[in-house]
Design an enzyme around this catalytic site. Structure first.
Site, mmCIF file in Angstrom:
data_model
loop_
_atom_site.group_PDB
_atom_site.id
_atom_site.type_symbol
_atom_site.label_atom_id
_atom_site.label_comp_id
_atom_site.label_asym_id
_atom_site.label_seq_id
_atom_site.Cartn_x
_atom_site.Cartn_y
_atom_site.Cartn_z
ATOM 1 N N ASP A 34 1.400 -3.655 0.311
ATOM 2 C CA ASP A 34 1.280 -4.489 1.505
ATOM 3 C C ASP A 34 1.827 -5.888 1.259
ATOM 4 O O ASP A 34 1.866 -6.718 2.170
ATOM 5 C CB ASP A 34 -0.155 -4.526 2.020
ATOM 6 C CG ASP A 34 -1.162 -4.993 0.974
ATOM 7 O OD1 ASP A 34 -0.744 -5.427 -0.109
ATOM 8 O OD2 ASP A 34 -2.377 -4.907 1.252
ATOM 9 N N SER A 35 2.320 -6.134 0.053
ATOM 10 C CA SER A 35 3.049 -7.382 -0.232
ATOM 11 C C SER A 35 4.318 -7.466 0.604
ATOM 12 O O SER A 35 4.923 -8.540 0.712
ATOM 13 C CB SER A 35 3.409 -7.465 -1.723
ATOM 14 O OG SER A 35 4.187 -6.352 -2.121
ATOM 15 N N ASP A 73 0.429 1.680 0.412
ATOM 16 C CA ASP A 73 -0.799 0.902 0.577
ATOM 17 C C ASP A 73 -1.434 1.142 1.943
ATOM 18 O O ASP A 73 -0.730 1.187 2.963
ATOM 19 C CB ASP A 73 -0.485 -0.597 0.461
ATOM 20 C CG ASP A 73 -0.946 -1.186 -0.855
ATOM 21 O OD1 ASP A 73 -1.768 -0.548 -1.547
ATOM 22 O OD2 ASP A 73 -0.494 -2.300 -1.195
ATOM 23 N N LYS A 103 -2.948 3.982 -1.608
ATOM 24 C CA LYS A 103 -3.718 3.043 -2.433
ATOM 25 C C LYS A 103 -4.627 2.230 -1.527
ATOM 26 O O LYS A 103 -4.218 1.817 -0.441
ATOM 27 C CB LYS A 103 -2.797 2.096 -3.210
ATOM 28 C CG LYS A 103 -3.569 1.109 -4.110
ATOM 29 C CD LYS A 103 -2.629 0.316 -5.006
ATOM 30 C CE LYS A 103 -1.913 -0.790 -4.279
ATOM 31 N NZ LYS A 103 -2.848 -1.853 -3.779
ATOM 32 N N GLU A 105 -7.928 -0.878 -1.700
ATOM 33 C CA GLU A 105 -8.642 -1.848 -2.514
ATOM 34 C C GLU A 105 -10.147 -1.639 -2.418
ATOM 35 O O GLU A 105 -10.665 -1.319 -1.351
ATOM 36 C CB GLU A 105 -8.283 -3.267 -2.067
ATOM 37 C CG GLU A 105 -6.821 -3.610 -2.266
ATOM 38 C CD GLU A 105 -6.492 -5.048 -1.842
ATOM 39 O OE1 GLU A 105 -7.425 -5.798 -1.488
ATOM 40 O OE2 GLU A 105 -5.305 -5.404 -1.862
ATOM 41 N N GLU A 172 -5.975 -5.647 -11.433
ATOM 42 C CA GLU A 172 -5.189 -6.858 -11.167
ATOM 43 C C GLU A 172 -5.919 -8.116 -11.613
ATOM 44 O O GLU A 172 -7.098 -8.306 -11.318
ATOM 45 C CB GLU A 172 -4.841 -6.972 -9.679
ATOM 46 C CG GLU A 172 -4.020 -8.223 -9.374
ATOM 47 C CD GLU A 172 -3.398 -8.247 -7.997
ATOM 48 O OE1 GLU A 172 -2.730 -9.248 -7.668
ATOM 49 O OE2 GLU A 172 -3.565 -7.259 -7.242
#
Length: 280
Positions: A34-35, A73, A103, A105, A172
């Site tokens: 999502d960057s 993501d 993915k 979080e 991270e």
């Protein structure tokens, strides 16, 4: 690779060209992170990117990749409400964008979500430590696990996502020593980003590591700049502009040939037509 203790090389990609070069360079895994909110869409952080954005960009990435394993993501807002929402969002990424895994979080708090997605037959990469989607709750982009209590919480999260069915976990912004201990305690691979070389593999944002940005941009401590794509691109574009201005481009070799007789005949016809129009 994990069983053979071979480090896993992962890199982000956000569109067809970035995925094409990552796959051609031999990346084991490609992450459509999502960057892309910042590197492709000009947003300030990852929180603004939508599931529709991710589907579009994941689709463009999977069109380019031939051998790497592609992970997409789940963006903020696409999985937090309940596990069913997460399953629906994951199905979209798999069916519409053809990713091979998703993915998300979160640790202990999202174990039930991970379990639901994996039960639906979709592989999940977990992400703990610094979780950018929750930067506001973490007090900003800060390293995690720097105290005994913090490290124990990370280990608890790691165990939780493993037992929930995640096949891999991103660590991270964690001290290398803590990440190495956690890696050894798990039976699934870890992918480090700012977590040292004791992880099972590494991931970086492609634009960061290739230097595809102007000078003065802040980079996280863990980023190593392997190239200077920005300067090389800028140099080429500046040269193109100059050659357009001085008419050295396009040169003869950049144009299509035509018989001179055809040109002369065309010129005569144009001149005749112009003369006729002026007389009228």
């Amino acid at each position: 690779m994990y069983k053979k203790n071979e480090p896993i090389a992962m890199l982000t990609a956000h569109d067809f060209p970035s995925a094409y070069v990552a796959d051609s360079a031999g990346m084991d895994m490609v992450l459509v992170g999502d960057s892309l909110a910042m590197v492709a869409l000009g947003m300030n952080d990852t929180n603004a990117v939508t599931l529709d954005d991710m589907v579009l960009h994941c689709r463009s990435v999977t069109r380019a990749v031939r051998s790497a394993f592609v992970v997409g993501d789940l963006p903020m807002g696409s999985y937090e409400i309940n596990p069913q929402q997460a399953v629906q969002s994951s199905i979209r990424l798999v069916k519409e964008a053809h990713v091979q895994a998703v993915k998300l979080e979160g640790g202990v708090d999202f174990a039930s979500t991970i379990k639901a997605v994996t039960t639906a037959g979709i592989p999940v990469v977990a992400h703990i430590g610094l979780t950018p989607q929750r930067q506001n709750a973490l007090g900003g982009f800060r390293a995690q696990g720097k105290t005994v209590a913090g490290a124990l919480k990370l280990l608890e999260d790691a165990y939780a996502v493993q037992e929930a069915g995640a096949f891999m976990v991103v660590l991270e912004a964690i001290p290398a020593e803590i990440a190495a201990i956690i890696t050894k305690k798990l039976r699934i691979p870890t992918i480090g980003i700012g977590a040292g070389d004791g992880c099972s593999g590494q991931v970086l944002v492609q634009i960061d590591m290739t230097g595809n940005f102007p000078s003065g941009r802040h980079l996280p401590k863990f980023v190593k700049k392997y190239a200077n794509v920005w300067e090389e691109s800028k140099r080429g574009i500046e040269q193109y502009r100059e050659e357009v201005k001085n008419r050295s481009y396009p040169a003869k070799e950049h144009t299509y040939a035509i018989d001179e007789e055809h040109v002369a005949q065309f010129q005569r016809l144009v001149d005749e037509q112009s003369s006729k129009n002026s007389q009228e």
